[in-house]
Design a protein around this motif. Structure first.
Motif, PDB file in Angstrom:
ATOM      1  N   HIS A  93     -12.564  38.089  16.330  1.00  0.00           N
ATOM      2  CA  HIS A  93     -12.629  39.464  16.825  1.00  0.00           C
ATOM      3  C   HIS A  93     -11.222  39.944  17.167  1.00  0.00           C
ATOM      4  CE1 HIS A  93     -13.671  42.939  19.283  1.00  0.00           C
ATOM      5  NE2 HIS A  93     -14.835  42.903  18.659  1.00  0.00           N
ATOM      6  N   PRO A  94     -10.864  41.170  16.772  1.00  0.00           N
ATOM      7  CA  PRO A  94      -9.504  41.673  17.020  1.00  0.00           C
ATOM      8  C   PRO A  94      -9.072  41.623  18.490  1.00  0.00           C
ATOM      9  CG  PRO A  94     -10.682  43.154  15.545  1.00  0.00           C
ATOM     10  CD  PRO A  94     -11.674  42.138  16.014  1.00  0.00           C
ATOM     11  N   SER A  95      -9.998  41.802  19.416  1.00  0.00           N
ATOM     12  CA  SER A  95      -9.603  41.821  20.827  1.00  0.00           C
ATOM     13  C   SER A  95      -9.255  40.432  21.363  1.00  0.00           C
ATOM     14  CB  SER A  95     -10.698  42.449  21.685  1.00  0.00           C
ATOM     15  OG  SER A  95     -11.837  41.622  21.712  1.00  0.00           O
ATOM     16  N   THR A  96      -9.667  39.379  20.660  1.00  0.00           N
ATOM     17  CA  THR A  96      -9.372  38.015  21.108  1.00  0.00           C
ATOM     18  C   THR A  96      -8.643  37.191  20.045  1.00  0.00           C
ATOM     19  OG1 THR A  96     -11.595  37.342  20.419  1.00  0.00           O
ATOM     20  CG2 THR A  96     -11.287  37.881  22.755  1.00  0.00           C
ATOM     21  N   ALA A  97      -8.222  37.830  18.982  1.00  0.00           N
ATOM     22  CA  ALA A  97      -7.616  37.117  17.857  1.00  0.00           C
ATOM     23  C   ALA A  97      -6.319  36.403  18.218  1.00  0.00           C
ATOM     24  CB  ALA A  97      -7.379  38.083  16.694  1.00  0.00           C
ATOM     25  N   GLN A  98      -5.683  36.792  19.308  1.00  0.00           N
ATOM     26  CA  GLN A  98      -4.444  36.126  19.703  1.00  0.00           C
ATOM     27  C   GLN A  98      -4.725  34.767  20.355  1.00  0.00           C
ATOM     28  OE1 GLN A  98      -5.797  38.736  21.195  1.00  0.00           O
ATOM     29  NE2 GLN A  98      -5.489  38.648  23.401  1.00  0.00           N
ATOM     30  N   HIS A  99      -5.981  34.482  20.686  1.00  0.00           N
ATOM     31  CA  HIS A  99      -6.357  33.225  21.330  1.00  0.00           C
ATOM     32  C   HIS A  99      -6.915  32.233  20.314  1.00  0.00           C
ATOM     33  CE1 HIS A  99      -5.826  34.857  25.338  1.00  0.00           C
ATOM     34  NE2 HIS A  99      -6.487  35.939  24.936  1.00  0.00           N
ATOM     35  N   GLU A 100      -6.627  30.959  20.554  1.00  0.00           N
ATOM     36  CA  GLU A 100      -7.175  29.905  19.702  1.00  0.00           C
ATOM     37  C   GLU A 100      -8.525  29.445  20.229  1.00  0.00           C
ATOM     38  OE1 GLU A 100      -4.223  26.820  19.638  1.00  0.00           O
ATOM     39  OE2 GLU A 100      -2.880  28.000  18.361  1.00  0.00           O
ATOM     40  N   VAL A 101      -9.381  29.030  19.323  1.00  0.00           N
ATOM     41  CA  VAL A 101     -10.706  28.540  19.678  1.00  0.00           C
ATOM     42  C   VAL A 101     -10.590  27.249  20.500  1.00  0.00           C
ATOM     43  CG1 VAL A 101     -12.895  27.708  18.703  1.00  0.00           C
ATOM     44  CG2 VAL A 101     -11.741  29.640  17.672  1.00  0.00           C
ATOM     45  N   ASP A 102      -9.464  26.550  20.399  1.00  0.00           N
ATOM     46  CA  ASP A 102      -9.255  25.310  21.146  1.00  0.00           C
ATOM     47  C   ASP A 102      -9.502  25.513  22.646  1.00  0.00           C
ATOM     48  OD1 ASP A 102      -8.005  25.201  18.627  1.00  0.00           O
ATOM     49  OD2 ASP A 102      -6.708  23.581  19.273  1.00  0.00           O
ATOM     50  N   GLY A 103      -9.121  26.660  23.169  1.00  0.00           N
ATOM     51  CA  GLY A 103      -9.315  26.927  24.592  1.00  0.00           C
ATOM     52  C   GLY A 103     -10.795  26.923  24.963  1.00  0.00           C
ATOM     53  N   LEU A 104     -11.614  27.513  24.119  1.00  0.00           N
ATOM     54  CA  LEU A 104     -13.059  27.518  24.354  1.00  0.00           C
ATOM     55  C   LEU A 104     -13.609  26.099  24.279  1.00  0.00           C
ATOM     56  CD1 LEU A 104     -15.729  29.176  24.687  1.00  0.00           C
ATOM     57  CD2 LEU A 104     -15.877  29.118  22.192  1.00  0.00           C
ATOM     58  N   LEU A 105     -13.156  25.341  23.292  1.00  0.00           N
ATOM     59  CA  LEU A 105     -13.623  23.966  23.147  1.00  0.00           C
ATOM     60  C   LEU A 105     -13.182  23.112  24.331  1.00  0.00           C
ATOM     61  CD1 LEU A 105     -12.970  23.456  19.340  1.00  0.00           C
ATOM     62  CD2 LEU A 105     -15.139  23.965  20.472  1.00  0.00           C
ATOM     63  N   ASP A 106     -11.960  23.327  24.811  1.00  0.00           N
ATOM     64  CA  ASP A 106     -11.497  22.588  25.982  1.00  0.00           C
ATOM     65  C   ASP A 106     -12.318  22.944  27.218  1.00  0.00           C
ATOM     66  OD1 ASP A 106      -9.554  21.313  24.509  1.00  0.00           O
ATOM     67  OD2 ASP A 106      -7.929  22.634  25.161  1.00  0.00           O
ATOM     68  N   LEU A 107     -12.667  24.206  27.331  1.00  0.00           N
ATOM     69  CA  LEU A 107     -13.412  24.661  28.498  1.00  0.00           C
ATOM     70  C   LEU A 107     -14.872  24.212  28.475  1.00  0.00           C
ATOM     71  CD1 LEU A 107     -13.417  26.437  31.075  1.00  0.00           C
ATOM     72  CD2 LEU A 107     -14.079  28.354  29.593  1.00  0.00           C
ATOM     73  N   LEU A 108     -15.509  24.338  27.320  1.00  0.00           N
ATOM     74  CA  LEU A 108     -16.953  24.103  27.237  1.00  0.00           C
ATOM     75  C   LEU A 108     -17.374  22.971  26.311  1.00  0.00           C
ATOM     76  CD1 LEU A 108     -18.088  27.825  26.906  1.00  0.00           C
ATOM     77  CD2 LEU A 108     -18.036  26.433  28.976  1.00  0.00           C
TER      78      LEU A 108
END
Length: 119
Positions: A80-95
């Motif tokens: 999504h353009p509003s979150t494209a600057q973030h890597e999915v790794d952060g979500l995986l690390d969190l959850l």
């Protein structure tokens, strides 16, 4: 109008694609049926999502005998353009992983800050 079925909310913060990716992060050797049951979708839907994630470069699927192993590709960005600057790794690390019990304990209070009126 969005309605919910008994036991399931009408909407969630994460998509089924995110839930499938998290399930694979927790167990890279899970059967499609197990991923589907964990996410709450049909095995056919889980397989379709796994294919989407593979085609988009979020995971790599390899055969190990009669089983399939999934490997999450690091440093992939959200779509999504509003979150494209973030890597999915952060979500995986969190959850994506179970936290050790030492990390789930209540946090200690922050240290006191210096007061302006103190000598």
């Amino acid at each position: 109008m969005v309605t919910s079925t008994p036991g399931r909310p009408a909407w969630t913060f994460l998509t089924n694609h995110a839930h499938v990716l998290l399930a694979v992060a927790r167990n890279p050797d899970a059967l499609v049926a197990d991923v589907a049951a964990q996410v709450g979708v049909t095995p056919r839907a889980a397989l379709s999502i796994l294919r989407d994630l593979e085609e988009a470069g979020y995971l790599v699927r390899t055969r190990r005998g009669r089983r399939t192993h999934y490997e999450i590709r690091p440093h992939q960005h959200f779509r999504h353009p509003s979150t494209a600057q973030h890597e999915v790794d952060g979500l995986l690390d969190l959850l994506g992983r179970e936290r050790p019990s030492s990390l789930t304990a209540e946090r200690p209070p922050p240290p006191p800050t210096a007061r302006e009126d103190a000598p």
